[in-house]
Design an enzyme around this catalytic site. Structure first.
Site, PDB file in Angstrom:
ATOM      1  N   ASN A 146       0.816  -1.220   0.000  1.00  0.00           N
ATOM      2  CA  ASN A 146       0.000   0.000   0.000  1.00  0.00           C
ATOM      3  C   ASN A 146       0.851   1.272   0.000  1.00  0.00           C
ATOM      4  O   ASN A 146       0.508   2.249  -0.668  1.00  0.00           O
ATOM      5  CB  ASN A 146      -1.018  -0.024   1.141  1.00  0.00           C
ATOM      6  CG  ASN A 146      -0.376   0.008   2.497  1.00  0.00           C
ATOM      7  OD1 ASN A 146       0.737  -0.492   2.669  1.00  0.00           O
ATOM      8  ND2 ASN A 146      -1.048   0.585   3.456  1.00  0.00           N
ATOM      9  N   GLU A 244       3.968  -4.134  12.503  1.00  0.00           N
ATOM     10  CA  GLU A 244       3.118  -2.971  12.201  1.00  0.00           C
ATOM     11  C   GLU A 244       1.938  -3.521  11.423  1.00  0.00           C
ATOM     12  O   GLU A 244       2.056  -3.823  10.238  1.00  0.00           O
ATOM     13  CB  GLU A 244       3.903  -1.949  11.367  1.00  0.00           C
ATOM     14  CG  GLU A 244       5.165  -1.429  12.025  1.00  0.00           C
ATOM     15  CD  GLU A 244       4.899  -0.587  13.257  1.00  0.00           C
ATOM     16  OE1 GLU A 244       3.762  -0.107  13.428  1.00  0.00           O
ATOM     17  OE2 GLU A 244       5.821  -0.428  14.063  1.00  0.00           O
ATOM     18  N   CYS A 278      -3.029   2.119   6.298  1.00  0.00           N
ATOM     19  CA  CYS A 278      -3.299   1.455   7.583  1.00  0.00           C
ATOM     20  C   CYS A 278      -4.000   2.413   8.540  1.00  0.00           C
ATOM     21  O   CYS A 278      -4.881   2.011   9.293  1.00  0.00           O
ATOM     22  CB  CYS A 278      -2.007   0.928   8.177  1.00  0.00           C
ATOM     23  SG  CYS A 278      -0.704   2.156   8.239  1.00  0.00           S
ATOM     24  N   GLU A 451       7.776   2.514  14.621  1.00  0.00           N
ATOM     25  CA  GLU A 451       8.687   2.980  13.590  1.00  0.00           C
ATOM     26  C   GLU A 451       8.776   4.484  13.731  1.00  0.00           C
ATOM     27  O   GLU A 451       7.961   5.110  14.406  1.00  0.00           O
ATOM     28  CB  GLU A 451       8.176   2.566  12.201  1.00  0.00           C
ATOM     29  CG  GLU A 451       8.129   1.044  12.107  1.00  0.00           C
ATOM     30  CD  GLU A 451       8.126   0.446  10.727  1.00  0.00           C
ATOM     31  OE1 GLU A 451       7.141   0.654  10.012  1.00  0.00           O
ATOM     32  OE2 GLU A 451       9.107  -0.235  10.371  1.00  0.00           O
TER      33      GLU A 451
HETATM   34  P1  NAD Z   1       0.183  -9.030   3.789  1.00  0.00           P
HETATM   35  O1  NAD Z   1       0.315  -9.480   5.211  1.00  0.00           O
HETATM   36  O2  NAD Z   1      -0.584  -9.881   2.850  1.00  0.00           O
HETATM   37  O3  NAD Z   1       1.624  -8.872   3.119  1.00  0.00           O
HETATM   38  C1  NAD Z   1       2.628  -8.050   3.683  1.00  0.00           C
HETATM   39  C2  NAD Z   1       4.002  -8.580   3.282  1.00  0.00           C
HETATM   40  O4  NAD Z   1       4.191  -9.862   3.911  1.00  0.00           O
HETATM   41  C3  NAD Z   1       4.159  -8.835   1.769  1.00  0.00           C
HETATM   42  O5  NAD Z   1       5.475  -8.465   1.375  1.00  0.00           O
HETATM   43  C4  NAD Z   1       3.976 -10.338   1.671  1.00  0.00           C
HETATM   44  O6  NAD Z   1       4.596 -10.899   0.529  1.00  0.00           O
HETATM   45  C5  NAD Z   1       4.637 -10.814   2.952  1.00  0.00           C
HETATM   46  N1  NAD Z   1       4.254 -12.158   3.407  1.00  0.00           N
HETATM   47  C6  NAD Z   1       3.121 -12.843   3.141  1.00  0.00           C
HETATM   48  N2  NAD Z   1       3.159 -14.057   3.725  1.00  0.00           N
HETATM   49  C7  NAD Z   1       4.334 -14.133   4.393  1.00  0.00           C
HETATM   50  C8  NAD Z   1       4.947 -15.144   5.198  1.00  0.00           C
HETATM   51  N3  NAD Z   1       4.361 -16.316   5.433  1.00  0.00           N
HETATM   52  N4  NAD Z   1       6.144 -14.872   5.748  1.00  0.00           N
HETATM   53  C9  NAD Z   1       6.756 -13.683   5.532  1.00  0.00           C
HETATM   54  N5  NAD Z   1       6.230 -12.697   4.761  1.00  0.00           N
HETATM   55  C10 NAD Z   1       5.034 -12.918   4.199  1.00  0.00           C
HETATM   56  O7  NAD Z   1      -0.382  -7.555   3.865  1.00  0.00           O
HETATM   57  P2  NAD Z   1      -0.806  -6.617   2.660  1.00  0.00           P
HETATM   58  O8  NAD Z   1      -2.143  -7.058   2.180  1.00  0.00           O
HETATM   59  O9  NAD Z   1       0.327  -6.514   1.695  1.00  0.00           O
HETATM   60  O10 NAD Z   1      -0.915  -5.185   3.389  1.00  0.00           O
HETATM   61  C11 NAD Z   1      -2.090  -4.646   3.879  1.00  0.00           C
HETATM   62  C12 NAD Z   1      -2.097  -4.699   5.388  1.00  0.00           C
HETATM   63  O11 NAD Z   1      -0.952  -4.013   5.913  1.00  0.00           O
HETATM   64  C13 NAD Z   1      -3.296  -3.989   5.989  1.00  0.00           C
HETATM   65  O12 NAD Z   1      -3.796  -4.739   7.051  1.00  0.00           O
HETATM   66  C14 NAD Z   1      -2.702  -2.671   6.510  1.00  0.00           C
HETATM   67  O13 NAD Z   1      -3.419  -2.061   7.535  1.00  0.00           O
HETATM   68  C15 NAD Z   1      -1.364  -3.149   6.964  1.00  0.00           C
HETATM   69  N6  NAD Z   1      -0.445  -2.020   7.103  1.00  0.00           N
HETATM   70  C16 NAD Z   1      -0.006  -1.651   8.348  1.00  0.00           C
HETATM   71  C17 NAD Z   1       0.838  -0.551   8.493  1.00  0.00           C
HETATM   72  C18 NAD Z   1       1.353  -0.119   9.837  1.00  0.00           C
HETATM   73  O14 NAD Z   1       2.343   0.613   9.879  1.00  0.00           O
HETATM   74  N7  NAD Z   1       0.738  -0.506  10.936  1.00  0.00           N
HETATM   75  C19 NAD Z   1       1.253   0.148   7.365  1.00  0.00           C
HETATM   76  C20 NAD Z   1       0.777  -0.251   6.113  1.00  0.00           C
HETATM   77  C21 NAD Z   1      -0.055  -1.353   6.001  1.00  0.00           C
END
Ligand code: NAD
Length: 470
Positions: A146, A244, A278, A451
């Site tokens: 995102n 996060e 997020c 962060e």
């Molecule tokens: P996601 O968990 O599907 O993927 C995030 C990352 O994790 C990707 O690079 C993905 O390839 C990797 N990943 C997936 N499976 C994994 C595994 N088994 N082991 C290690 N890595 C793995 O999330 P998304 O759909 O890409 O992102 C959206 C989410 O992120 C939303 O819930 C959003 O709120 C959250 N988010 C949080 C923050 C914050 O700072 N709190 C910031 C941005 C987004």
């Protein structure tokens, strides 16, 4: 493009590739290596070999490399932002902000490079205790799609300045801008292996990085479910873990608020990045005596949002980033279509691209599932409440605790919001902005780390105690 391992551009060991698709046009805009276990291992080895030399540099020298990289990022902003639009979907103006934000984060941490102090305590009886802050070693940054550039900066900046080396794994749909930035680090003189970028699916590359015994920290940003799995896996090898995770940020609009400013804040807070932030405004609780006027303003501003390909200058909101995200948003609206009133929007306009109209919903009961889970797209539910007690109780009634905002002119109400809203960050009369000085992260299920700020820098170190008797 190839991936960056040990200062070299490499194909996947398997030879496999994956396509990157423009979410606005569905055209393939590039390919990157389909990395796997072997590639993740090679990147960790490269980061391990580079660690001693990088950690040994004077901190200001590390900072200088970040300053030089930030300068190159600023020079290349136009190209980087266009790449970000093409792979992520956000409007060019937002992509440009994000790239500049990345440069700003690097500059911020470069400026802090000589500010990591230790402590000294003279016990007299046992001699002097010196507490040094040492880098951890090889750190892994796992980044979602995102805000792929800014979030990468939140990890790279403090990790590298503190003397760690890093393996970064971008999300599968948004690797291109990150790889281009990896190239700028090399051009800025970053020693080979200090930053590595490995592309590939989370389930293989991500998993291999999180299980690798030589990785000392995993900083993960993404979904709660993935985050929990990452934490469980990382615990097997006693890694430091920062999570996060998602948010379902409430916005409380009191009856004394500047309603025009609050409506503008809600619209930017929800529809920026097509609602895929997020800390987006994910639920509005408005006092019932001003609710009608507030909703009128909100509808007017929401209908003014122009939707289209982010490269078009007239566009205020791009598509969702991927098919799964669009499907989820369609499901959220279909689930409530009967019981709620859709004030505007509520459909995919048809044709190519993962577009969805900016949507306002009202009339949901306070315990509706839509208000308890994270809705990651351009749909905003507005709920009426009688007073601040009811608003705060409703706002806190989820497992999330990332951000929250309260809109009021009364200092007492603002203080109540700051005190009682369960969130890592509470905004008063604003929502969304997170400058690099702000320690940023969630409470409850929204995460366990912070962060930004000096706080993040410290979290990329561990204390080493020296007891010295002369
Ligand atoms: P996601 O968990 O599907 O993927 C995030 C990352 O994790 C990707 O690079 C993905 O390839 C990797 N990943 C997936 N499976 C994994 C595994 N088994 N082991 C290690 N890595 C793995 O999330 P998304 O759909 O890409 O992102 C959206 C989410 O992120 C939303 O819930 C959003 O709120 C959250 N988010 C949080 C923050 C914050 O700072 N709190 C910031 C941005 C987004």
């Amino acid at each position: 493009m190839k991936m960056l391992i040990g200062g070299e551009w490499k194909a996947a060991a398997s030879g496999g590739e994956m396509e990157v698709v423009n979410p606005a046009t569905w055209e393939t805009i590039g390919t990157v290596p389909l990395g796997g276990h072997e590639d993740a291992g090679a990147a960790v080895d490269a980061a391990g070999s580079a660690f001693a030399g990088w950690a040994d540099l004077p901190p200001v020298e590390r900072g200088k490399v970040l300053f030089r990289t930030a300068a190159l990022v600023r020079e290349e902003t136009e190209h980087l932002a266009a790449t970000l639009v093409a792979e992520q979907g956000k409007p060019l103006r937002e992509a440009t902000d994000e790239v500049r934000g990345f440069a700003h984060v690097l500059e911020y941490y470069a400026g802090l490079s000589s500010s990591l102090y230790g402590e000294s305590i003279n016990t007299k009886a046992y001699g002097r205790i010196i507490v040094e802050r040492r880098p951890l070693g090889v750190c892994v940054g796992i980044v979602p799609w995102n805000m792929p550039v800014l979030i990468a900066g939140w990890k790279i900046g403090p990790a590298l300045v503190a003397g760690n080396t890093m393996v970064l794994k971008p999300a599968s749909t948004t690797p291109l801008t990150t790889l281009a930035i990896g190239d700028l680090f090399l051009r800025a003189g970053l020693p080979e292996g200090v930053l590595n970028v490995v592309t590939g699916p989370g389930e293989t590359v991500g998993e291999a990085l999180v299980t690798h015994p030589n990785v000392r920290k995993v900083s993960f940003t993404g979904d709660i479910g993935t985050g929990r799995h990452v934490a469980e896996t990382a615990a097997q090898t006693m890694k430091h873990v920062a999570l996060e995770l998602g948010g379902s940020d409430p916005m409380i609009v009191c009856d004394d608020a500047d309603l025009k400013a609050a409506a503008a804040g809600a619209v930017v807070g929800r529809f920026y990045n097509c609602g895929q932030t997020c800390t987006a405004v994910k639920r509005v609780y408005v006092f019932s005596d001003v609710a009608e006027r507030f909703k009128e303003l909100l509808v007017e501003k929401t209908r003014a949002i122009t939707v289209g390909d982010g490269m078009e200058t007239w566009v205020r909101m791009g598509p969702l980033n991927n098919a799964a995200g669009l499907e989820r948003i369609e499901g959220v609206v279909e689930d409530v279509r009967e019981e709620a009133e859709i004030l505007t929007g509520g459909r995919h306009p048809g044709g190519k691209g993962f577009f969805y109209e900016p949507t306002l919903i009202t009339g949901l009961p306070a315990d509706a599932p839509t208000l308890r889970e994270e809705v990651f797209g351009p749909v905003l539910p507005v709920v009426e409440v009688e007073d601040l007690d009811e608003a705060v109780e409703a706002a806190n009634s989820t497992r999330y605790g990332l951000g929250a905002s309260i809109w009021t002119k009364e200092i007492g109400r603002a203080e109540r919001g700051c005190r009682d809203l369960e969130a890592g960050i509470v905004w008063v009369n604003q929502h969304l902005k997170v400058p690099p000085e702000t320690p940023f992260g969630g409470v409850k299920w929204s995460g366990t780390g912070r962060e930004n700020g000096l706080h993040a820098l410290e979290r990329y170190t561990e204390e080493k105690a020296l007891l010295i008797r002369s």
